[in-house]
Motif scaffolding. Structure first.
Motif, mmCIF file in Angstrom:
data_model
loop_
_atom_site.group_PDB
_atom_site.id
_atom_site.type_symbol
_atom_site.label_atom_id
_atom_site.label_comp_id
_atom_site.label_asym_id
_atom_site.label_seq_id
_atom_site.Cartn_x
_atom_site.Cartn_y
_atom_site.Cartn_z
ATOM 1 N N SER A 189 1.116 -0.906 0.366
ATOM 2 C CA SER A 189 -0.060 0.073 -0.111
ATOM 3 C C SER A 189 0.596 0.938 0.337
ATOM 4 N N ARG A 190 0.221 2.493 -0.416
ATOM 5 C CA ARG A 190 1.416 3.482 -0.452
ATOM 6 C C ARG A 190 1.489 3.473 0.838
ATOM 7 N N LYS B 103 0.284 8.295 -5.476
ATOM 8 C CA LYS B 103 -0.639 7.957 -6.426
ATOM 9 C C LYS B 103 -1.390 6.761 -6.152
ATOM 10 N N ASP B 104 -2.598 6.967 -6.542
ATOM 11 C CA ASP B 104 -3.085 5.316 -6.352
ATOM 12 C C ASP B 104 -3.565 5.116 -8.040
ATOM 13 N N SER B 105 -3.149 6.057 -9.273
ATOM 14 C CA SER B 105 -3.590 5.400 -10.371
ATOM 15 C C SER B 105 -2.386 6.591 -10.723
ATOM 16 N N GLN C 127 -3.511 10.141 -11.361
ATOM 17 C CA GLN C 127 -3.914 10.761 -10.415
ATOM 18 C C GLN C 127 -3.044 12.551 -10.224
ATOM 19 N N PHE D 98 -3.437 14.573 -3.931
ATOM 20 C CA PHE D 98 -3.147 14.281 -3.069
ATOM 21 C C PHE D 98 -3.304 15.467 -2.051
ATOM 22 N N GLU E 96 -6.228 8.119 7.369
ATOM 23 C CA GLU E 96 -7.023 7.070 5.827
ATOM 24 C C GLU E 96 -6.364 5.950 6.734
#
Length: 202
Positions: A82-83, A142-144, A147, A150, A196
Motif C-alpha cells: 500500500s502507499r 498516487k493510487d493511479s 492522479q 493528494f 486513512e
C-alpha cells in the motif's frame, strides 16, 4: 584506512571507490584529487587520465551513490502492499542507512549542500531529487497514474514534502540530535496518512 574496493576492480573503479569513501568520511571541501590518488595507490596523472577534472570525478561519485540509492528504493517499494506501507518502508530505509551505512547518507547531504555553489553538481542533485520525486509519486502518493492531487495538493508538491521531511530527519540524526531508532515510523507515516484506515496486514 579501510577502503571499499570492487572485486577484481580496474584502476578506474578503485579510484572511484576510494573517492566515495574519502568524500563520505571528510566531505567535499576537505578532499583533494591528490589525496584520492594517494589512497587509491595510483599516480595523480592516472586519476586525471580517467576523470579529467575534479568535478568529473565527483560527479562520477554522485552517479554511483544515486544509482545505488535508486536501485535499493525501487527494490524496497516493490515489496510494499500500500502507499502507507511504502512510506513507512522509506522511513525505515533511511533509519537503517543512518545506523548501518551512514556514508551514503552523508555523501548525499554533502553534495546537496555543494550544489548551492557548484552548477555541475547542482544538475546532478536536481536529477536525483527528480528521480526520487517520481518514485515517491508512483509508490507512495498516487493510487493511479492519472492522479493529479493528494488531498487537494499537487502530487509533485506532496512528494517533495515527503522527501525533504525524510532527508531532514536524516540530517537531524547525523548531527547527533537523536538516535535514528528513536524516530517513530508510525508517527511520521500518520502525517501523510493519519486520516486513512490502515490496510489489513500493516
Amino acid at each position: 584506512m579501510a577502503r571499499k574496493k570492487f572485486k577484481d576492480g580496474t584502476a578506474e573503479e578503485n579510484i572511484l571507490a576510494t573517492a566515495y569513501t574519502l568524500l563520505a568520511k571528510k566531505g567535499y571541501a576537505d578532499v583533494s584529487t591528490r589525496e584520492i590518488a594517494s589512497e587509491a595507490g595510483v599516480a595523480l596523472s592516472q586519476l586525471n587520465y580517467y576523470f579529467k577534472t575534479k568535478d568529473k570525478l565527483y560527479r562520477a561519485v554522485i552517479d554511483m551513490a544515486v544509482s545505488r540509492l535508486l536501485d535499493e528504493l525501487k527494490a524496497l517499494f516493490s515489496k510494499g502492499k500500500s502507499r502507507r506501507e511504502n512510506f513507512g518502508l522509506l522511513i525505515d530505509y533511511c533509519k537503517d542507512k543512518i545506523a548501518e551505512d551512514p556514508e551514503l547518507m552523508k555523501l548525499l547531504l554533502d553534495f546537496t549542500v555543494q550544489a548551492m555553489w557548484n552548477k555541475g553538481i547542482r544538475i546532478y542533485i536536481y536529477g536525483l531529487f527528480r528521480e526520487l520525486n517520481l518514485l515517491v509519486q508512483k509508490y507512495i502518493i498516487k493510487d493511479s497514474r492519472e492522479q493529479k492531487t493528494f488531498k487537494g495538493v499537487p502530487v509533485d508538491y506532496v512528494a517533495e514534502i515527503a522527501i525533504y521531511g525524510v532527508f531532514g530527519m536524516t540530517l537531524h540524526v547525523i548531527l547527533g540530535k537523536r538516535d535514528a531508532y528513536e524516530i517513530s515510523t508510525e508517527a511520521l507515516t500518520n502525517i501523510l496518512f493519519g486520516d486513512e484506515p490502515v490496510p489489513a496486514g500493516d
